[in-house]
Motif scaffolding. Sequence first.
Motif, PDB file in Angstrom:
ATOM      1  N   ILE A   4       1.030  -1.197  -0.126  1.00 18.33           N
ATOM      2  CA  ILE A   4       0.367   0.236   0.430  1.00 18.33           C
ATOM      3  C   ILE A   4       0.937   1.175  -0.250  1.00 18.33           C
ATOM      4  O   ILE A   4       0.642   2.496  -0.662  1.00 18.33           O
ATOM      5  N   THR A   5       2.217   0.911   0.535  1.00 16.92           N
ATOM      6  CA  THR A   5       2.742   2.282   1.004  1.00 16.92           C
ATOM      7  C   THR A   5       2.884   2.755  -0.452  1.00 16.92           C
ATOM      8  O   THR A   5       3.640   4.022  -1.203  1.00 16.92           O
ATOM      9  N   LEU A   6       4.449   1.123  -1.183  1.00 16.65           N
ATOM     10  CA  LEU A   6       4.011   1.411  -2.614  1.00 16.65           C
ATOM     11  C   LEU A   6       3.779   1.991  -3.189  1.00 16.65           C
ATOM     12  O   LEU A   6       3.706   3.547  -4.848  1.00 16.65           O
ATOM     13  N   ILE A   7       2.276   1.431  -3.233  1.00 16.77           N
ATOM     14  CA  ILE A   7       1.406   2.156  -4.760  1.00 16.77           C
ATOM     15  C   ILE A   7       1.375   4.167  -4.515  1.00 16.77           C
ATOM     16  O   ILE A   7       1.365   4.794  -4.913  1.00 16.77           O
ATOM     17  N   LEU A   8       0.792   4.289  -2.555  1.00 15.57           N
ATOM     18  CA  LEU A   8       1.109   5.837  -2.683  1.00 15.57           C
ATOM     19  C   LEU A   8       1.400   6.043  -2.984  1.00 15.57           C
ATOM     20  O   LEU A   8       1.895   7.140  -3.785  1.00 15.57           O
ATOM     21  N   ALA A   9       3.230   5.580  -2.629  1.00 20.30           N
ATOM     22  CA  ALA A   9       4.726   6.589  -3.613  1.00 20.30           C
ATOM     23  C   ALA A   9       4.153   6.515  -4.982  1.00 20.30           C
ATOM     24  O   ALA A   9       5.135   7.414  -5.778  1.00 20.30           O
ATOM     25  N   GLY A  10       3.668   5.002  -5.429  1.00 21.06           N
ATOM     26  CA  GLY A  10       4.245   5.967  -7.368  1.00 21.06           C
ATOM     27  C   GLY A  10       2.723   6.699  -7.152  1.00 21.06           C
ATOM     28  O   GLY A  10       2.727   7.754  -8.277  1.00 21.06           O
ATOM     29  N   THR A  57      12.159  -4.978  -7.458  1.00 20.13           N
ATOM     30  CA  THR A  57      10.721  -4.814  -7.310  1.00 20.13           C
ATOM     31  C   THR A  57      10.081  -3.922  -7.146  1.00 20.13           C
ATOM     32  O   THR A  57       9.603  -3.517  -7.711  1.00 20.13           O
ATOM     33  N   ALA A  58      10.654  -3.141  -6.043  1.00 22.22           N
ATOM     34  CA  ALA A  58       9.678  -1.958  -5.415  1.00 22.22           C
ATOM     35  C   ALA A  58       9.921  -0.600  -6.541  1.00 22.22           C
ATOM     36  O   ALA A  58       8.940   0.058  -6.582  1.00 22.22           O
ATOM     37  N   TYR A  59      11.019  -1.201  -6.761  1.00 25.05           N
ATOM     38  CA  TYR A  59      11.987   0.543  -7.633  1.00 25.05           C
ATOM     39  C   TYR A  59      10.673  -0.160  -9.274  1.00 25.05           C
ATOM     40  O   TYR A  59       9.970   1.076  -9.528  1.00 25.05           O
ATOM     41  N   ALA A  60      10.933  -0.910  -9.284  1.00 28.54           N
ATOM     42  CA  ALA A  60      10.261  -1.482 -10.876  1.00 28.54           C
ATOM     43  C   ALA A  60       8.380  -0.855 -10.783  1.00 28.54           C
ATOM     44  O   ALA A  60       8.334  -0.363 -11.365  1.00 28.54           O
ATOM     45  N   ILE A  61       8.186  -1.043 -10.239  1.00 31.51           N
ATOM     46  CA  ILE A  61       6.862  -0.192  -9.955  1.00 31.51           C
ATOM     47  C   ILE A  61       6.636   0.248  -9.867  1.00 31.51           C
ATOM     48  O   ILE A  61       5.532   1.599 -10.359  1.00 31.51           O
ATOM     49  N   TRP A  62       7.160   1.340  -8.745  1.00 34.66           N
ATOM     50  CA  TRP A  62       7.097   2.516  -8.143  1.00 34.66           C
ATOM     51  C   TRP A  62       7.259   3.453  -9.515  1.00 34.66           C
ATOM     52  O   TRP A  62       6.001   4.113  -9.507  1.00 34.66           O
ATOM     53  N   THR A  63       8.750   3.305 -10.788  1.00 37.26           N
ATOM     54  CA  THR A  63       8.777   4.033 -11.684  1.00 37.26           C
ATOM     55  C   THR A  63       7.528   3.575 -12.665  1.00 37.26           C
ATOM     56  O   THR A  63       6.398   4.399 -13.524  1.00 37.26           O
ATOM     57  N   VAL A  98       1.377  -5.405 -12.427  1.00 34.69           N
ATOM     58  CA  VAL A  98       1.236  -6.378 -12.066  1.00 34.69           C
ATOM     59  C   VAL A  98       1.360  -8.008 -11.942  1.00 34.69           C
ATOM     60  O   VAL A  98       1.738  -8.391 -10.459  1.00 34.69           O
ATOM     61  N   GLY A  99       2.552  -7.980 -12.689  1.00 37.56           N
ATOM     62  CA  GLY A  99       3.158  -9.820 -12.747  1.00 37.56           C
ATOM     63  C   GLY A  99       4.134  -9.194 -11.854  1.00 37.56           C
ATOM     64  O   GLY A  99       4.285 -10.290 -11.398  1.00 37.56           O
ATOM     65  N   LEU A 100       4.978  -8.231 -11.757  1.00 36.55           N
ATOM     66  CA  LEU A 100       6.145  -8.375 -10.279  1.00 36.55           C
ATOM     67  C   LEU A 100       5.444  -8.563  -9.016  1.00 36.55           C
ATOM     68  O   LEU A 100       6.131  -9.025  -7.928  1.00 36.55           O
ATOM     69  N   LYS A 101       3.731  -7.648  -9.160  1.00 35.89           N
ATOM     70  CA  LYS A 101       3.609  -7.676  -7.738  1.00 35.89           C
ATOM     71  C   LYS A 101       3.367  -9.583  -6.978  1.00 35.89           C
ATOM     72  O   LYS A 101       3.215 -10.211  -6.300  1.00 35.89           O
ATOM     73  N   LEU A 102       2.434 -10.034  -8.583  1.00 38.03           N
ATOM     74  CA  LEU A 102       2.629 -11.566  -8.575  1.00 38.03           C
ATOM     75  C   LEU A 102       3.401 -12.552  -8.072  1.00 38.03           C
ATOM     76  O   LEU A 102       3.200 -13.227  -7.754  1.00 38.03           O
ATOM     77  N   THR A 103       4.573 -12.293  -8.833  1.00 35.88           N
ATOM     78  CA  THR A 103       6.164 -12.966  -8.264  1.00 35.88           C
ATOM     79  C   THR A 103       6.662 -12.834  -7.069  1.00 35.88           C
ATOM     80  O   THR A 103       7.509 -13.402  -6.816  1.00 35.88           O
ATOM     81  N   ALA A 104       6.355 -11.991  -6.726  1.00 37.79           N
ATOM     82  CA  ALA A 104       7.268 -11.204  -5.436  1.00 37.79           C
ATOM     83  C   ALA A 104       6.668 -11.893  -4.507  1.00 37.79           C
ATOM     84  O   ALA A 104       5.338 -12.143  -3.552  1.00 37.79           O
TER      85      ALA A 104
END
Length: 104
Positions: A4-10, A57-63, A98-104
């Motif tokens: 949730i924190t990561l999504i808010l950061a994005g 994973t976090a950086y890729a999702i954030w960007t 979404v794929g990164l989230k599912l594999t993390a």
Amino acid sequence: MAWITLILAGFCEVGLVIFLKLSDGFKRLWPSLGFILFGGLSFYLLSLSLVDLPIGTAYAIWTGIGSAGSVVVGMLFFKEPKDIKRILLILCIITGVVGLKLTA
């Protein structure tokens, strides 16, 4: 909670890009301050999420959220082109996130 924190950061990254556009090269005070606020908040939230999530994973999702969100905002509010190629490529970014989230 880290996700949730990561999504808010994005989303804050999208906010910083919007305010960067509105700042007119940092010539306008309030949008420039908005850029600083959203930028600081985005990096702070990203740093919190990195306590529990892998950095790659976090950086890729954030960007990814920032990139896709910025393109969508540009199309909706800044009269940027809305052609099918751009929309398909945004969907590729979202699929990757979404794929990164599912594999993390």
